[in-house]
Design a protein around this motif. Structure first.
Motif, PDB file in Angstrom:
ATOM      1  N   LYS A   1       0.795  -1.222   0.000  1.00 12.04           N
ATOM      2  CA  LYS A   1       0.000   0.000   0.000  1.00 12.04           C
ATOM      3  C   LYS A   1       0.833   1.281   0.000  1.00 12.04           C
ATOM      4  CE  LYS A   1      -4.013   2.208   2.130  1.00 12.04           C
ATOM      5  NZ  LYS A   1      -3.453   3.565   2.021  1.00 12.04           N
ATOM      6  N   PRO A   2       1.897   1.392   0.822  1.00 11.39           N
ATOM      7  CA  PRO A   2       2.684   2.642   0.763  1.00 11.39           C
ATOM      8  C   PRO A   2       3.276   2.910  -0.610  1.00 11.39           C
ATOM      9  CG  PRO A   2       3.242   1.377   2.727  1.00 11.39           C
ATOM     10  CD  PRO A   2       2.396   0.487   1.874  1.00 11.39           C
ATOM     11  N   ILE A   3       3.646   1.855  -1.325  1.00 15.06           N
ATOM     12  CA  ILE A   3       4.221   2.031  -2.654  1.00 15.06           C
ATOM     13  C   ILE A   3       3.146   2.431  -3.647  1.00 15.06           C
ATOM     14  CG2 ILE A   3       5.654   0.998  -4.448  1.00 15.06           C
ATOM     15  CD1 ILE A   3       6.926   1.312  -1.627  1.00 15.06           C
ATOM     16  N   ASP A   4       1.993   1.767  -3.585  1.00 18.05           N
ATOM     17  CA  ASP A   4       0.886   2.127  -4.473  1.00 18.05           C
ATOM     18  C   ASP A   4       0.459   3.577  -4.243  1.00 18.05           C
ATOM     19  OD1 ASP A   4       0.781  -0.298  -5.752  1.00 18.05           O
ATOM     20  OD2 ASP A   4      -0.817  -1.118  -4.499  1.00 18.05           O
ATOM     21  N   ASP A   5       0.361   3.972  -2.974  1.00 19.48           N
ATOM     22  CA  ASP A   5      -0.037   5.355  -2.669  1.00 19.48           C
ATOM     23  C   ASP A   5       0.984   6.345  -3.220  1.00 19.48           C
ATOM     24  OD1 ASP A   5      -2.261   4.389  -1.383  1.00 19.48           O
ATOM     25  OD2 ASP A   5      -1.472   4.654   0.647  1.00 19.48           O
ATOM     26  N   CYS A   6       2.259   6.074  -2.990  1.00 20.89           N
ATOM     27  CA  CYS A   6       3.319   6.953  -3.463  1.00 20.89           C
ATOM     28  C   CYS A   6       3.302   7.064  -4.980  1.00 20.89           C
ATOM     29  CB  CYS A   6       4.664   6.416  -2.975  1.00 20.89           C
ATOM     30  SG  CYS A   6       6.127   7.197  -3.683  1.00 20.89           S
ATOM     31  N   TYR A   7       3.112   5.943  -5.635  1.00 18.46           N
ATOM     32  CA  TYR A   7       3.102   5.904  -7.102  1.00 18.46           C
ATOM     33  C   TYR A   7       1.902   6.660  -7.667  1.00 18.46           C
ATOM     34  CZ  TYR A   7       3.767   3.889 -11.768  1.00 18.46           C
ATOM     35  OH  TYR A   7       3.980   3.714 -13.114  1.00 18.46           O
ATOM     36  N   ASN A   8       0.746   6.460  -7.059  1.00 17.59           N
ATOM     37  CA  ASN A   8      -0.496   6.981  -7.637  1.00 17.59           C
ATOM     38  C   ASN A   8      -0.786   8.430  -7.271  1.00 17.59           C
ATOM     39  OD1 ASN A   8      -0.980   4.451  -8.763  1.00 17.59           O
ATOM     40  ND2 ASN A   8      -2.075   3.728  -6.941  1.00 17.59           N
ATOM     41  N   ASN A   9      -0.235   8.926  -6.161  1.00 17.04           N
ATOM     42  CA  ASN A   9      -0.564  10.306  -5.774  1.00 17.04           C
ATOM     43  C   ASN A   9       0.459  11.334  -6.265  1.00 17.04           C
ATOM     44  OD1 ASN A   9       1.668  10.232  -4.006  1.00 17.04           O
ATOM     45  ND2 ASN A   9       0.417   9.777  -2.194  1.00 17.04           N
ATOM     46  N   GLY A  10       1.449  10.881  -7.052  1.00 18.71           N
ATOM     47  CA  GLY A  10       2.409  11.814  -7.636  1.00 18.71           C
ATOM     48  C   GLY A  10       3.685  11.992  -6.841  1.00 18.71           C
ATOM     49  N   LEU A  11       3.757  11.432  -5.617  1.00 16.81           N
ATOM     50  CA  LEU A  11       4.962  11.570  -4.823  1.00 16.81           C
ATOM     51  C   LEU A  11       6.150  10.916  -5.520  1.00 16.81           C
ATOM     52  CD1 LEU A  11       6.577  12.340  -2.323  1.00 16.81           C
ATOM     53  CD2 LEU A  11       5.691  10.267  -1.193  1.00 16.81           C
ATOM     54  N   GLY A  12       5.913   9.748  -6.116  1.00 21.01           N
ATOM     55  CA  GLY A  12       6.991   9.060  -6.814  1.00 21.01           C
ATOM     56  C   GLY A  12       7.585   9.905  -7.928  1.00 21.01           C
ATOM     57  N   TYR A  13       6.724  10.620  -8.624  1.00 20.03           N
ATOM     58  CA  TYR A  13       7.176  11.530  -9.686  1.00 20.03           C
ATOM     59  C   TYR A  13       8.088  12.606  -9.096  1.00 20.03           C
ATOM     60  CZ  TYR A  13       6.722  15.224 -13.257  1.00 20.03           C
ATOM     61  OH  TYR A  13       6.975  16.206 -14.178  1.00 20.03           O
ATOM     62  N   GLN A  14       7.704  13.162  -7.968  1.00 16.77           N
ATOM     63  CA  GLN A  14       8.516  14.206  -7.342  1.00 16.77           C
ATOM     64  C   GLN A  14       9.853  13.646  -6.840  1.00 16.77           C
ATOM     65  OE1 GLN A  14       6.205  16.688  -4.517  1.00 16.77           O
ATOM     66  NE2 GLN A  14       4.392  15.741  -5.382  1.00 16.77           N
ATOM     67  N   LEU A  15       9.834  12.429  -6.290  1.00 23.21           N
ATOM     68  CA  LEU A  15      11.073  11.803  -5.838  1.00 23.21           C
ATOM     69  C   LEU A  15      12.038  11.598  -7.006  1.00 23.21           C
ATOM     70  CD1 LEU A  15       9.570   9.087  -3.445  1.00 23.21           C
ATOM     71  CD2 LEU A  15      10.822  11.153  -2.748  1.00 23.21           C
ATOM     72  N   GLU A  16      11.501  11.144  -8.138  1.00 19.33           N
ATOM     73  CA  GLU A  16      12.334  10.923  -9.311  1.00 19.33           C
ATOM     74  C   GLU A  16      12.900  12.230  -9.860  1.00 19.33           C
ATOM     75  OE1 GLU A  16      13.172   7.683 -11.523  1.00 19.33           O
ATOM     76  OE2 GLU A  16      13.534   7.889  -9.384  1.00 19.33           O
ATOM     77  N   LYS A  17      12.112  13.300  -9.812  1.00 21.93           N
ATOM     78  CA  LYS A  17      12.617  14.598 -10.266  1.00 21.93           C
ATOM     79  C   LYS A  17      13.792  15.038  -9.395  1.00 21.93           C
ATOM     80  CE  LYS A  17      11.224  17.545 -12.840  1.00 21.93           C
ATOM     81  NZ  LYS A  17      12.445  18.195 -12.395  1.00 21.93           N
ATOM     82  N   ALA A  18      13.706  14.784  -8.095  1.00 24.43           N
ATOM     83  CA  ALA A  18      14.809  15.130  -7.201  1.00 24.43           C
ATOM     84  C   ALA A  18      16.047  14.289  -7.529  1.00 24.43           C
ATOM     85  CB  ALA A  18      14.395  14.920  -5.745  1.00 24.43           C
ATOM     86  N   TYR A  19      15.843  12.990  -7.818  1.00 20.09           N
ATOM     87  CA  TYR A  19      16.967  12.144  -8.202  1.00 20.09           C
ATOM     88  C   TYR A  19      17.558  12.602  -9.532  1.00 20.09           C
ATOM     89  CZ  TYR A  19      15.921   8.695  -4.545  1.00 20.09           C
ATOM     90  OH  TYR A  19      15.737   8.055  -3.345  1.00 20.09           O
ATOM     91  N   ALA A  20      16.706  13.058 -10.444  1.00 23.62           N
ATOM     92  CA  ALA A  20      17.190  13.571 -11.727  1.00 23.62           C
ATOM     93  C   ALA A  20      18.091  14.777 -11.512  1.00 23.62           C
ATOM     94  CB  ALA A  20      16.011  13.936 -12.624  1.00 23.62           C
ATOM     95  N   ASP A  21      17.665  15.687 -10.641  1.00 21.79           N
ATOM     96  CA  ASP A  21      18.462  16.886 -10.363  1.00 21.79           C
ATOM     97  C   ASP A  21      19.792  16.511  -9.721  1.00 21.79           C
ATOM     98  OD1 ASP A  21      16.397  18.413 -11.378  1.00 21.79           O
ATOM     99  OD2 ASP A  21      15.555  18.917  -9.407  1.00 21.79           O
ATOM    100  N   GLU A  22      19.756  15.569  -8.777  1.00 21.55           N
ATOM    101  CA  GLU A  22      20.987  15.149  -8.117  1.00 21.55           C
ATOM    102  C   GLU A  22      21.958  14.512  -9.112  1.00 21.55           C
ATOM    103  OE1 GLU A  22      22.513  11.890  -4.793  1.00 21.55           O
ATOM    104  OE2 GLU A  22      20.413  12.550  -4.774  1.00 21.55           O
ATOM    105  N   THR A  23      21.426  13.650  -9.974  1.00 22.91           N
ATOM    106  CA  THR A  23      22.279  12.973 -10.961  1.00 22.91           C
ATOM    107  C   THR A  23      22.886  13.973 -11.931  1.00 22.91           C
ATOM    108  OG1 THR A  23      20.898  10.979 -10.785  1.00 22.91           O
ATOM    109  CG2 THR A  23      22.337  11.146 -12.705  1.00 22.91           C
ATOM    110  N   ALA A  24      22.107  14.989 -12.310  1.00 23.26           N
ATOM    111  CA  ALA A  24      22.582  15.987 -13.269  1.00 23.26           C
ATOM    112  C   ALA A  24      23.704  16.848 -12.705  1.00 23.26           C
ATOM    113  CB  ALA A  24      21.427  16.870 -13.726  1.00 23.26           C
ATOM    114  N   THR A  25      23.791  16.950 -11.377  1.00 28.31           N
ATOM    115  CA  THR A  25      24.805  17.818 -10.760  1.00 28.31           C
ATOM    116  C   THR A  25      26.036  17.052 -10.289  1.00 28.31           C
ATOM    117  OG1 THR A  25      23.674  17.658  -8.616  1.00 28.31           O
ATOM    118  CG2 THR A  25      23.066  19.510 -10.049  1.00 28.31           C
TER     119      THR A  25
END
Length: 293
Positions: free
Chosen positions: A177-201
């Motif tokens: 359930k925590p993973i489904d909630d994170c995936y479906n409510n957009g939190l996962g998208y925000q986490l990935e954007k943060a990882y994208a920024d970190e990787t880019a720097t």
């Protein structure tokens, strides 16, 4: 794979395509109406590989721990091999007592058209699993917990069964359930954007994955020798048996000093630059073309 699991995976892929196609506010509105079933639970034995894990690792002095960061993508075969056959040694020895392990699931993914869609090196399944693994890291921050789940997913990938990844919940006694909630409510998208920024720097920028960094020092092509770098970088008094039992040689770089400076390890830069010119294909997922390994 059962019909329940197949249906669940299909719906999650449709959800992810919405995330890649529309802006985050619209995704959140759509996902608030979603009613996704939990994945069918099947059995996959991975517990044997973690029988030596101690759950007392938080007792160690966090300031003396060695920071180990692994930048990867979920369906890169070289990343999966590294996680399943090499990185797991942290948890099968006492090294986990001196390491802060950070997994960063982004790798060579590219963002296009003002964040409206992503291009993942190994297709939409990889985009989905990168988000899923980011959610797992967030939901179960203790490194032993989320590593078990990610290990299971990556092991399935090496078995050409990555579509069976939902079975990793039951295999490790985890609630989806925590993973489904994170995936479906957009939190996962925000986490990935943060990882994208970190990787880019990253400095220097990553050139392939897995890209392994020990105390801010990139191991480059010597990433499989990460244990040697951890043992060299550790400054605490409780030397792990894993560092005592084997003589580790850091053989890809001429190390000028064993004392990390500014969070890294001082090296002979001429050797570092020479090795930058080597062809990386065949040893890692290259970062130059997201369409190929």
């Amino acid at each position: 794979m059962g019909m329940g699991m197949a249906s669940h995976t299909h719906r999650r892929q449709l959800v992810f395509r919405f995330i890649l196609t529309f802006s985050l506010p619209l995704v959140l509105l759509i996902m608030s109406q979603a009613d996704l079933a939990s994945p069918a639970r099947t059995t996959l034995d991975v517990s044997l590989h973690f029988s030596k894990i101690s759950l007392s690792s938080d007792d160690m002095d966090s300031e003396k721990r060695v920071n180990l960061s692994v930048y990867y993508e979920s369906l890169c075969p070289y990343c999966a091999n590294f996680i399943v056959n090499h990185l797991v040694n942290i948890f099968q020895t006492d090294l986990h007592n001196i390491v802060n392990l950070r997994l960063v699931p982004w790798g060579n993914t590219q963002i296009r058209s003002n964040d409206s869609y992503w291009i993942c090196q190994h297709g939409v399944d990889e985009c989905e699993l990168d988000v899923t693994e980011a959610c797992a890291i967030n939901a179960w921050p203790r490194m032993e917990a989320h590593f078990k789940f990610i290990y299971c997913v990556e092991r399935l990938h090496l078995m050409n069964r990555h579509a069976d990844w939902p079975s990793c919940y039951a295999a490790n006694g985890l609630d989806p359930k925590p993973i489904d909630d994170c995936y479906n409510n957009g939190l996962g998208y925000q986490l990935e954007k943060a990882y994208a920024d970190e990787t880019a720097t990253l400095n220097p920028q990553h050139r392939f994955v897995p890209w392994v960094v020990v105390d801010n020092f990139p191991l480059q092509q010597d990433f499989e020798n990460f244990i040697g770098y951890i043992c060299k970088a550790y400054r605490g008094d409780s030397i792990p048996n894993a560092c005592r039992s084997t003589s580790f040689e850091i053989n890809s770089f001429a190390v000028a000093t064993s004392t990390p400076q500014e969070g890294g390890i001082k090296v002979d830069m001429s050797e570092w630059l020479r090795r930058q010119t080597r062809n990386l294909l065949g040893s890692a997922c290259a970062g130059s073309n997201p369409a190929v390994d």
